[in-house]
Design an enzyme around this catalytic site. Sequence first.
Site, PDB file in Angstrom:
ATOM      1  N   ASP A  27      -6.750  -8.512   9.028  1.00 44.69           N
ATOM      2  CA  ASP A  27      -5.763  -8.278   7.980  1.00 44.69           C
ATOM      3  C   ASP A  27      -4.812  -7.188   8.464  1.00 44.69           C
ATOM      4  OD1 ASP A  27      -5.140  -8.780   4.914  1.00 44.69           O
ATOM      5  OD2 ASP A  27      -4.932  -6.620   5.271  1.00 44.69           O
ATOM      6  N   HIS A 168      -5.220  -3.577  -0.655  1.00 44.49           N
ATOM      7  CA  HIS A 168      -4.003  -3.547   0.158  1.00 44.49           C
ATOM      8  C   HIS A 168      -4.113  -2.533   1.293  1.00 44.49           C
ATOM      9  CE1 HIS A 168      -1.694  -6.398  -2.159  1.00 44.49           C
ATOM     10  NE2 HIS A 168      -2.007  -5.757  -3.270  1.00 44.49           N
ATOM     11  N   ASP A 173      -9.423  -5.060   3.015  1.00 46.00           N
ATOM     12  CA  ASP A 173      -9.066  -6.447   2.749  1.00 46.00           C
ATOM     13  C   ASP A 173      -9.751  -7.391   3.730  1.00 46.00           C
ATOM     14  OD1 ASP A 173      -7.513  -5.384   0.805  1.00 46.00           O
ATOM     15  OD2 ASP A 173      -5.599  -6.171   1.523  1.00 46.00           O
TER      16      ASP A 173
END
Length: 592
Positions: A27, A168, A173
Amino acid sequence: MTAAHGVQGTLDDLGTPLSEVTFVVVDLETTGGSAADSAITEIGAVKVRGGVELGELGTLVDPGGPVPPFITALTGITTAMVTAAPRIESVLPAFLEFARGCVLVAHNAPFDIGFLKAACAANGYAWPAFTTVDTVDLARRVLGKDEVPNCKLGTLARFFRTATEPTHRALADARATVEVLHGLIERLGAFGVTSLEEMRGFAKAPTPEQRRKRHLADDVPSAPGVYLFEDDGGEALYVGKSGDLRSRVRSYFTGSETRRRVREMVGLAERVRTIVCATGLEAEVRELRLIAEHKPRYNRRSKFPERAIWLKLTVEPFPRLSIVRECRDDGACYLGPISSRRQAEEARAALHEAVPLRQCTQRLTPRLIERGRARTCALAEIGRCGAPCDGRESADAYALHAGTARTVMEGDVRPVVAAAQVRIDRLSSELRYEEAGAQRDRLAAFVRAAARGQRLAALARVPQLVAARPGFDGGWELSVVRYGRLAAAGTIPPRADPWPYVNALTATAETVFPPAGGAPGGVALGAGPSAGATAEEMECVLRWLDLPGVRLVELDGAWTCPVHGAEGLRRWIDNAYVSVEPDTLRSGRPLR
């Protein structure tokens, strides 16, 4: 007769069991939504096999510039946090080694993989031939609408009750995506999917509804144009464009189309109507017009061009700046259209810094002031307003400020730029770089809004413009533009005399009336057919005119932007966002 003997298949024939696949779930956090003009600020990756975690990699990344405020609000990552972090050229080799020989997994994989590929290309690394898996695609195939309303990571994390909550931040994540992946793999078992090859094929397989509707593409021509998916009542469900209508429409009935809303639309569609166009520009413009006319429920953009945002200098005894969604022919001065309300507020703040207009929302009149009934505010005490509300500034003195604001909005942006330069220089010299960056963002919002409006206004003032672009077959694409609206489009065959085609096209082109006043240069939005163009249509035309090889054939009138306008400053503003050192926020360099 020799008896036939059965042959036992090998494990290779069965594919790679999912329990033996090493996944690297990755991510990213970035400064924006496009790898072309944004950078990576954080990388998080988790390596797993057979449900067992094998390792993690997580680090902040210096993007080479400040982190935009809206990204900080979303992720919590500030410019100060990434200043001492390693650059992407230092982080990338470690990540590629960490993921070597593994299957890359990401939630909305095209986004993360796109940024990683761009980083490799920019730093001279060959992108390895990773096998990739997108958990969004898997979720769309495995989960029903009655189970989850959408396939956002937060929604899936709540559905699968993951131990890690998406925040976030890249590593958090990535950890949450690992648990979502494991939950989806469990669901795949009910479909008989046990190998990596089966899982990737399952995610891309067309639905039964898609297979059943394939006949809708049978009569679609292989030509550029616009297509409309319609239901059994003739209502337009979706409008799109393509350089090859047949190829594009057929893609909706294959496994490559995994968007849930589009698959839902295909299930409702009963026919596909097509409009063949002479050029790609005509197809793009027709698509915009049809979306605005029909407002199809499955189109997400361009449905409401009449809702553009403008910055308005009001018409009243003591004018003020107001953000509005309608541009009227009322004698007011308008700046825009602006892409979002946040950008409009930033542009307004930049103009307020340069011109001390009142910022209150009351309708101020001389009679109200004489009676002492006008409300006062604290801005006058800090020198941000002349305080006409309590009589400290006369109507004539205030009119000078309003006149300056009108001059700026109509084309001379130098006062706003000069005021911003002074503030950025002062804040940078005091090492207050985040505040200097905020001032730069305000200036950028104003310059971009003004440049957009001035480009559109310049085109909207031209009664007729005829331009040609070389075609792929050796001929020419021809466009007739009147007051910013595409009035006709056609082609000229190779080696043909162009003037008969030019004359015929201009003679049969749509009649377009001059747009009403209101916006700078008279940009008319939502005025209907034959009465000017929307901002989006004019921007399509301008992009086409900027393409390599485009030539002006005829021009009726003048096509110019203001001498001291914002158009010449756009590159300077963009360079400010590319700069690496905080000192580059300072504006000592010339703007020319």
